[in-house]
Design a protein around this motif. Structure first.
Motif, mmCIF file in Angstrom:
data_model
loop_
_atom_site.group_PDB
_atom_site.id
_atom_site.type_symbol
_atom_site.label_atom_id
_atom_site.label_comp_id
_atom_site.label_asym_id
_atom_site.label_seq_id
_atom_site.Cartn_x
_atom_site.Cartn_y
_atom_site.Cartn_z
ATOM 1 N N VAL A 10 21.513 47.652 41.848
ATOM 2 C CA VAL A 10 20.618 48.437 42.708
ATOM 3 C C VAL A 10 20.769 48.005 44.166
ATOM 4 O O VAL A 10 20.827 48.841 45.076
ATOM 5 N N LYS A 11 20.857 46.715 44.392
ATOM 6 C CA LYS A 11 21.018 46.196 45.764
ATOM 7 C C LYS A 11 22.329 46.687 46.374
ATOM 8 O O LYS A 11 22.386 47.063 47.548
ATOM 9 N N LEU A 12 23.386 46.682 45.572
ATOM 10 C CA LEU A 12 24.687 47.165 46.055
ATOM 11 C C LEU A 12 24.633 48.660 46.369
ATOM 12 O O LEU A 12 25.102 49.102 47.419
ATOM 13 N N LEU A 13 24.040 49.431 45.463
ATOM 14 C CA LEU A 13 23.983 50.879 45.658
ATOM 15 C C LEU A 13 23.184 51.266 46.896
ATOM 16 O O LEU A 13 23.456 52.291 47.523
ATOM 17 N N SER A 39 24.492 51.437 52.807
ATOM 18 C CA SER A 39 24.748 52.754 53.417
ATOM 19 C C SER A 39 26.117 53.319 53.064
ATOM 20 O O SER A 39 26.296 54.537 53.019
ATOM 21 N N ASN A 40 27.109 52.467 52.803
ATOM 22 C CA ASN A 40 28.447 52.972 52.467
ATOM 23 C C ASN A 40 28.545 53.421 51.008
ATOM 24 O O ASN A 40 29.528 54.037 50.605
ATOM 25 N N TYR A 41 27.516 53.137 50.224
ATOM 26 C CA TYR A 41 27.483 53.613 48.849
ATOM 27 C C TYR A 41 26.462 54.757 48.728
ATOM 28 O O TYR A 41 26.722 55.850 49.198
ATOM 29 N N VAL A 42 25.287 54.536 48.147
ATOM 30 C CA VAL A 42 24.301 55.616 48.024
ATOM 31 C C VAL A 42 23.387 55.680 49.242
ATOM 32 O O VAL A 42 23.062 56.746 49.748
ATOM 33 N N GLY A 43 22.961 54.510 49.715
ATOM 34 C CA GLY A 43 22.194 54.470 50.963
ATOM 35 C C GLY A 43 20.739 54.874 50.843
ATOM 36 O O GLY A 43 20.111 55.204 51.846
ATOM 37 N N ALA A 44 20.178 54.844 49.627
ATOM 38 C CA ALA A 44 18.743 55.090 49.458
ATOM 39 C C ALA A 44 18.020 53.750 49.314
ATOM 40 O O ALA A 44 18.652 52.710 49.098
ATOM 41 N N ASP A 45 16.711 53.758 49.433
ATOM 42 C CA ASP A 45 15.929 52.532 49.320
ATOM 43 C C ASP A 45 16.099 51.909 47.934
ATOM 44 O O ASP A 45 16.191 52.613 46.924
ATOM 45 N N GLU A 46 16.084 50.568 47.897
ATOM 46 C CA GLU A 46 16.192 49.862 46.623
ATOM 47 C C GLU A 46 15.108 50.307 45.646
ATOM 48 O O GLU A 46 15.365 50.475 44.453
ATOM 49 N N GLU A 47 13.900 50.489 46.155
ATOM 50 C CA GLU A 47 12.780 50.878 45.289
ATOM 51 C C GLU A 47 13.049 52.226 44.618
ATOM 52 O O GLU A 47 12.749 52.419 43.446
ATOM 53 N N VAL A 48 13.622 53.149 45.362
ATOM 54 C CA VAL A 48 13.904 54.487 44.833
ATOM 55 C C VAL A 48 14.995 54.413 43.764
ATOM 56 O O VAL A 48 14.868 54.990 42.679
ATOM 57 N N ILE A 49 16.076 53.702 44.060
ATOM 58 C CA ILE A 49 17.181 53.573 43.100
ATOM 59 C C ILE A 49 16.730 52.804 41.864
ATOM 60 O O ILE A 49 17.037 53.165 40.726
ATOM 61 N N GLY A 50 15.962 51.736 42.089
ATOM 62 C CA GLY A 50 15.504 50.892 40.989
ATOM 63 C C GLY A 50 14.551 51.589 40.045
ATOM 64 O O GLY A 50 14.439 51.217 38.871
ATOM 65 N N ASN A 51 13.856 52.625 40.520
ATOM 66 C CA ASN A 51 12.910 53.357 39.673
ATOM 67 C C ASN A 51 13.554 53.835 38.380
ATOM 68 O O ASN A 51 12.935 53.828 37.327
ATOM 69 N N SER A 52 14.803 54.289 38.464
ATOM 70 C CA SER A 52 15.466 54.824 37.274
ATOM 71 C C SER A 52 16.529 53.883 36.708
ATOM 72 O O SER A 52 16.838 53.944 35.526
ATOM 73 N N LYS A 62 27.469 60.303 46.589
ATOM 74 C CA LYS A 62 26.391 59.320 46.707
ATOM 75 C C LYS A 62 25.287 59.559 45.675
ATOM 76 O O LYS A 62 24.242 60.129 45.963
ATOM 77 N N LEU A 63 25.581 59.101 44.474
ATOM 78 C CA LEU A 63 24.669 59.190 43.344
ATOM 79 C C LEU A 63 24.667 57.852 42.612
ATOM 80 O O LEU A 63 25.676 57.123 42.632
ATOM 81 N N THR A 64 23.585 57.563 41.925
ATOM 82 C CA THR A 64 23.482 56.310 41.179
ATOM 83 C C THR A 64 24.651 56.112 40.226
ATOM 84 O O THR A 64 25.164 55.003 40.070
ATOM 85 N N ASP A 65 25.109 57.206 39.596
ATOM 86 C CA ASP A 65 26.134 57.035 38.561
ATOM 87 C C ASP A 65 27.556 56.876 39.094
ATOM 88 O O ASP A 65 28.507 56.854 38.311
ATOM 89 N N CYS A 66 27.714 56.703 40.400
ATOM 90 C CA CYS A 66 29.016 56.274 40.922
ATOM 91 C C CYS A 66 29.194 54.766 40.714
ATOM 92 O O CYS A 66 30.250 54.206 41.002
ATOM 93 N N GLU A 96 20.189 60.949 39.947
ATOM 94 C CA GLU A 96 19.438 59.986 40.761
ATOM 95 C C GLU A 96 20.287 59.458 41.912
ATOM 96 O O GLU A 96 21.505 59.461 41.840
ATOM 97 N N PRO A 97 19.605 59.064 43.004
ATOM 98 C CA PRO A 97 18.162 58.808 43.112
ATOM 99 C C PRO A 97 17.358 59.980 43.684
ATOM 100 O O PRO A 97 16.250 59.783 44.170
ATOM 101 N N TRP A 98 17.876 61.206 43.626
ATOM 102 C CA TRP A 98 17.292 62.292 44.408
ATOM 103 C C TRP A 98 16.091 62.958 43.752
ATOM 104 O O TRP A 98 15.394 63.727 44.404
ATOM 105 N N ASN A 99 15.816 62.644 42.464
ATOM 106 C CA ASN A 99 14.533 63.059 41.877
ATOM 107 C C ASN A 99 13.446 62.048 42.247
ATOM 108 O O ASN A 99 12.344 62.422 42.650
#
Length: 457
Positions: free
Chosen positions: A309-312, A315-328, A49-53, A240-243
């Motif tokens: 970002v919306k897809l990521l 919950s079955n993909y990354v499951g973090a908030d859109e705002e957090v994923i979209g930051n990077s 569960k990372l952005t680069d998946c 990302e999105p964990w930073n």
């Protein structure tokens, strides 16, 4: 999400319809008419569960896999070791992998297995984050520019904090995601460039902490923020999105991105076993074709990034908030809370030939494995070249690329058609050292900290 089994039933229906149609002119989907079908149709791919998946997610959601006659299930994995083990034992057909995993398996560090890659998933995408307490000590030592901290931040500033910990008899601990991860090597590279020893791997110390100023340990990516918040570690290097999550939660500050450590560094790959690739060559090419199309789509427009970002965020993909994923993912990066800066190349999926599996990328990882003792003995340059060619397979990638060009889905200019598999000498490293993949031992000799030639710990 449509199941692979129901998609397979639809495929079989169409195949039967083709047979019944005989010489008639009934119009059927392109893949049903193909004689050159994949050897294996139903596939299961793993990811962390990372952005680069995201190339896998887009290839699935945009039905690029379907276009190739492939019926794919995507399954999140608990950690990188589980993911690799499941590819090796056949529970997964392939997976989103750390670029160092196929190489580490090939040289027998940790797990010994023949794993290859014909597809690089992205460039950049990681960062190093420190706790609020560490940042409080670092910030007064940093130069300012227009009222903000000047970037990039070098580790020589962190060294002053680490030295203070030493004087107080306290260990300084940092997390990374796996011993052969980009994150491990990037963190080590940054620390060593600032005069800090990140430790060596030895026969008696598989943790890689021998002679270390900073103790590095493994933590799964999604658990990084919680581990930092608990005080178990003082900082970490993760994708990302964990930073950005640390910023969002107010528990830490990203101090440098991997783009600033090594401009346009290779990050993840799509890995399969050599046996699987040999048994399923047409399937392998079909998978690479779908993934190339996904990466082209991701770099085609900002609107596509926003959709991704919306897809990521599901919950079955990354499951973090859109705002957090979209930051990077949308061309910016936030360091301190509110200090958001443009960083258009932080996530690259197709530009700069990001998807091509360069031998030079593989050799860089091998030099770092040798530098830190994961490869225990000195190796001649020829060994680096041979190992890279064994694991990284640009010839398979190019078959997929040429097929896409023939189908009108890509242009020849999209791909490094005349490449010998090597990028030219590369600059853009935090320490100013130039990397030439055709001279790996010369490269190792340039570092003040790290093993070289016949040295051992």
């Amino acid at each position: 999400m449509t199941s692979a089994r129901s998609r397979l039933n639809r495929r079989r229906f169409l195949a039967n319809a083709t047979a019944l149609a005989g010489a008639s002119t009934i119009a059927l989907p392109g893949f049903a008419q193909k004689k050159d079908r994949p050897e294996k149709e139903v596939l299961k791919f793993g990811f962390i569960k990372l952005t680069d998946c995201v190339p896998l997610i887009i290839a699935y959601e945009k039905k690029y896999f379907d276009d190739e006659g492939l019926f794919v299930t995507l399954e999140a994995q608990a950690n990188w070791k589980v993911l690799l083990d499941r590819v090796i034992d056949g529970q997964l057909d392939g997976a989103h992998m750390l670029a160092g995993q196929p190489l580490g398996a090939s040289v027998g560090f940790g797990t010994k297995a023949d794993v290859i890659t014909a597809f690089s998933m992205d460039l950049n995408g990681n960062a190093i984050t420190v706790s609020n307490a560490v940042w409080k000590e670092m910030k007064p030592l940093l130069p300012m520019e227009d009222g903000r901290v000047k970037h990039p931040i070098k580790a020589d500033v962190l060294k002053k904090v680490v030295d203070k910990y030493k004087q107080q008899g306290k260990p300084f601990k940092m997390g990374m995601v796996f011993p052969v991860s980009t994150h491990n090597y990037e963190l080590r590279y940054w620390l060593a460039a600032g005069g800090l020893k990140p430790g060596y791997y030895t026969a008696g110390d598989i943790t890689g902490t021998s002679d270390a100023d900073v103790l590095l340990s493994v933590t799964p990516p999604p658990q990084m923020p919680a581990t930092l918040e608990a005080g178990t570690i003082n900082g970490y290097c993760v994708g990302e999105p964990w930073n950005q999550q640390a910023v969002f939660k107010g528990i830490g500050v990203p101090v440098i991105t991997d783009y600033e450590i090594w401009k346009n560094n290779p990050e993840k790959v799509f890995g399969v076993t050599r046996g699987w690739a040999e048994q399923n060559p047409k399937t392998h090419i079909a998978v690479v074709k779908a993934l190339i199309r996904a990466c082209m789509w991701l770099d085609a427009s900002m609107a596509n990034r926003v959709e991704a970002v919306k897809l990521l965020s599901k919950s079955n993909y990354v499951g973090a908030d859109e705002e957090v994923i979209g930051n990077s993912m949308t061309g910016t990066f936030e360091y301190e809370k509110g200090d958001k800066r443009p960083l258009p190349d932080f996530n690259v999926f197709f530009r700069y030939h990001a998807t091509y599996p360069f031998y030079s990328d593989a050799i860089w990882y091998l030099t770092q494995m040798r530098r830190w003792g994961q490869i225990t003995e000195n190796k001649p340059d020829s060994w680096y070249f041979e190992t890279a060619k064994k694991v990284y397979r640009p010839e398979i990638y190019m078959q997929a690329a040429k097929a896409l060009v023939a189908e009108g889905k890509a242009k020849e200019s999209d791909f490094p058609m005349k490449s010998d598999g090597y990028r030219g000498p590369q600059e853009g490293f935090i320490d100013g050292i130039v990397y030439d993949a055709k001279k790996p031992n010369d490269y190792l000799r340039k570092f003040k900290i790290g093993l070289k030639a016949d040295k051992s710990v």
